[in-house]
Design a protein around this motif. Sequence first.
Motif, PDB file in Angstrom:
ATOM      1  N   GLY A 261      -4.115   4.152   3.438  1.00  0.00           N
ATOM      2  CA  GLY A 261      -3.371   4.979   2.483  1.00  0.00           C
ATOM      3  C   GLY A 261      -3.425   6.445   2.854  1.00  0.00           C
ATOM      4  O   GLY A 261      -2.428   7.172   2.727  1.00  0.00           O
ATOM      5  N   LEU A 262      -4.598   6.912   3.343  1.00  0.00           N
ATOM      6  CA  LEU A 262      -4.727   8.311   3.749  1.00  0.00           C
ATOM      7  C   LEU A 262      -3.824   8.625   4.932  1.00  0.00           C
ATOM      8  O   LEU A 262      -3.211   9.708   4.993  1.00  0.00           O
ATOM      9  CB  LEU A 262      -6.192   8.603   4.096  1.00  0.00           C
ATOM     10  N   ILE A 263      -3.703   7.692   5.888  1.00  0.00           N
ATOM     11  CA  ILE A 263      -2.836   7.918   7.058  1.00  0.00           C
ATOM     12  C   ILE A 263      -1.393   8.131   6.624  1.00  0.00           C
ATOM     13  O   ILE A 263      -0.733   9.114   7.021  1.00  0.00           O
ATOM     14  CB  ILE A 263      -2.943   6.725   8.028  1.00  0.00           C
ATOM     15  N   PHE A 264      -0.863   7.241   5.791  1.00  0.00           N
ATOM     16  CA  PHE A 264       0.534   7.377   5.361  1.00  0.00           C
ATOM     17  C   PHE A 264       0.715   8.597   4.450  1.00  0.00           C
ATOM     18  O   PHE A 264       1.756   9.269   4.477  1.00  0.00           O
ATOM     19  CB  PHE A 264       0.996   6.103   4.661  1.00  0.00           C
ATOM     20  N   LYS A 265      -0.314   8.908   3.652  1.00  0.00           N
ATOM     21  CA  LYS A 265      -0.234  10.095   2.792  1.00  0.00           C
ATOM     22  C   LYS A 265      -0.108  11.360   3.635  1.00  0.00           C
ATOM     23  O   LYS A 265       0.729  12.241   3.346  1.00  0.00           O
ATOM     24  CB  LYS A 265      -1.467  10.166   1.903  1.00  0.00           C
TER      25      LYS A 265
ATOM     26  N   ILE B  61       0.838  -1.210   0.000  1.00  0.00           N
ATOM     27  CA  ILE B  61       0.000   0.000   0.000  1.00  0.00           C
ATOM     28  C   ILE B  61       0.866   1.251   0.000  1.00  0.00           C
ATOM     29  O   ILE B  61       0.597   2.215  -0.728  1.00  0.00           O
ATOM     30  CB  ILE B  61      -0.945  -0.021   1.215  1.00  0.00           C
ATOM     31  N   ILE B  62       1.935   1.257   0.799  1.00  0.00           N
ATOM     32  CA  ILE B  62       2.833   2.416   0.832  1.00  0.00           C
ATOM     33  C   ILE B  62       3.516   2.607  -0.520  1.00  0.00           C
ATOM     34  O   ILE B  62       3.636   3.738  -1.025  1.00  0.00           O
ATOM     35  CB  ILE B  62       3.883   2.258   1.953  1.00  0.00           C
ATOM     36  N   ASP B  63       3.934   1.515  -1.139  1.00  0.00           N
ATOM     37  CA  ASP B  63       4.624   1.610  -2.425  1.00  0.00           C
ATOM     38  C   ASP B  63       3.694   2.168  -3.501  1.00  0.00           C
ATOM     39  O   ASP B  63       4.088   3.049  -4.295  1.00  0.00           O
ATOM     40  CB  ASP B  63       5.136   0.235  -2.824  1.00  0.00           C
ATOM     41  N   GLU B  64       2.435   1.681  -3.549  1.00  0.00           N
ATOM     42  CA  GLU B  64       1.479   2.195  -4.532  1.00  0.00           C
ATOM     43  C   GLU B  64       1.205   3.672  -4.298  1.00  0.00           C
ATOM     44  O   GLU B  64       1.147   4.468  -5.258  1.00  0.00           O
ATOM     45  CB  GLU B  64       0.178   1.393  -4.455  1.00  0.00           C
ATOM     46  N   LEU B  65       1.025   4.052  -3.040  1.00  0.00           N
ATOM     47  CA  LEU B  65       0.768   5.456  -2.706  1.00  0.00           C
ATOM     48  C   LEU B  65       1.960   6.329  -3.099  1.00  0.00           C
ATOM     49  O   LEU B  65       1.812   7.394  -3.705  1.00  0.00           O
ATOM     50  CB  LEU B  65       0.489   5.575  -1.207  1.00  0.00           C
TER      51      LEU B  65
END
Length: 440
Positions: free
Chosen positions: A329-333, A292-296
């Motif tokens: 995804g929103l959290i890491f973004k 998920i982090i990589d895609e984001l």
Amino acid sequence: MKRLFVSGRYAQLALTFLLAPLTAWGQTTFDEFFQNSPSPMWMVAVDDGEIVRANPAAKAFYGYPNLEKMQIDQINTFTPEQLRAEIQLASRQERNHLIFRHRLADGSTRLVGVYTQPYQWQGEAVLLSSLYDMSAVDGVTGRRYVATIEEQVDLQTMELEHARERTRWLWIGSALAQGIVIVLLALALWRLRGAQRERTRLIDELSFRNHELERISQAMAHHFQEPSRRLVSFSHQLKRLPPEVLDDSSNVAVGFINTQAQRLSELVSDVQRYLSLDQTPLTLERLNVERIIDELYQRDPLLGPLRDQKALLIDHPLPEAFFDRKQLGLIFKLLLHNAWQYRQPSRPLTVEISGKVVRGRAQYRVADNGQGIAPEYRRQVFEMFNRLVPNGDAYPGTGVGLAILVKLLRKADGQITIEDGRDGGACFVFDLPLPGEKRQ
């Protein structure tokens, strides 16, 4: 003393003759001896203590017109419980000589000796008893003997009275304890009902407040956004006017209107996103956090500057999480964008993401080498609209991003804290459920 022993010996002999085998004594002889005996005699039922038969000497001694059919506890001064115990001992032939105080019809009390043996009378188990009066005793020795016996009976009676008193106080104490328990239960029930009423009221109030927030969220999505969009649109039109139309002060005013309109639009949008979290359920699933982090990181335009500088480092492997894919995804973004916005201009930005399992939860750390956050402000930055720097082109934002992050984590019983990062930067630490974790 002699009279005492004579009467007692006669009572014992009378009982012995009566219990002789029937081959030697016929039924008529038994009845005659029982009826004509000068010693008081009776038969007492083993099961209920009823005097089922008494001879004339017994009736004369006690003076009751209806001696037969009376209960033994109406005559004996012992308690019913004590009498039942004595009857059972005699019926098992464990005791055949007893001494009691008996009440006579005239109200007086006599010390009575009883010789008793089990007997079957008309198919009923009875105690056949021969009685003698121990009260009328001549001589000093006899009186001393009787006094000793009476003293023993007094002691036993006193013990019974004490037992009764203890039982009475135990009963009173038990009744009081039960009363206190009932009062406490009633009080607890009253409080419970009050708590239930308060709970119902709070649920109604919460439902009303949630409905209000939902209405505000809808209003922000439509009614509040429309004026801000119009302001931005008209400010853009004004900026496109020819230079001779607007002087310098007018250009400054138009720029200010455009900037504030844009900020208002962003503020309304972020508040609407914050309020909508209450109405948006999480779709929980097993997530590969690294993927998920990589895609984001590769696709989100907002994180383009981090890609250009190759600022992101991931400490493999990261633990999986049980959470909503979009919200994770929103959290890491938010955290990665926050690291870029508050980077240290004097050095290249480095952001490192690591994770481990702590106390049955997946814990993640997002550490940077940026400007950092002083310890006294590390709780304040999570409050809505709180910003540690002035709003402007260098540090745009609404102060809602970290508040959204906190609200998302709370929906999964997660928490977030700030620690020291690399080279004076900041490190955000938060936790999420592991796959398979049972939530209450």
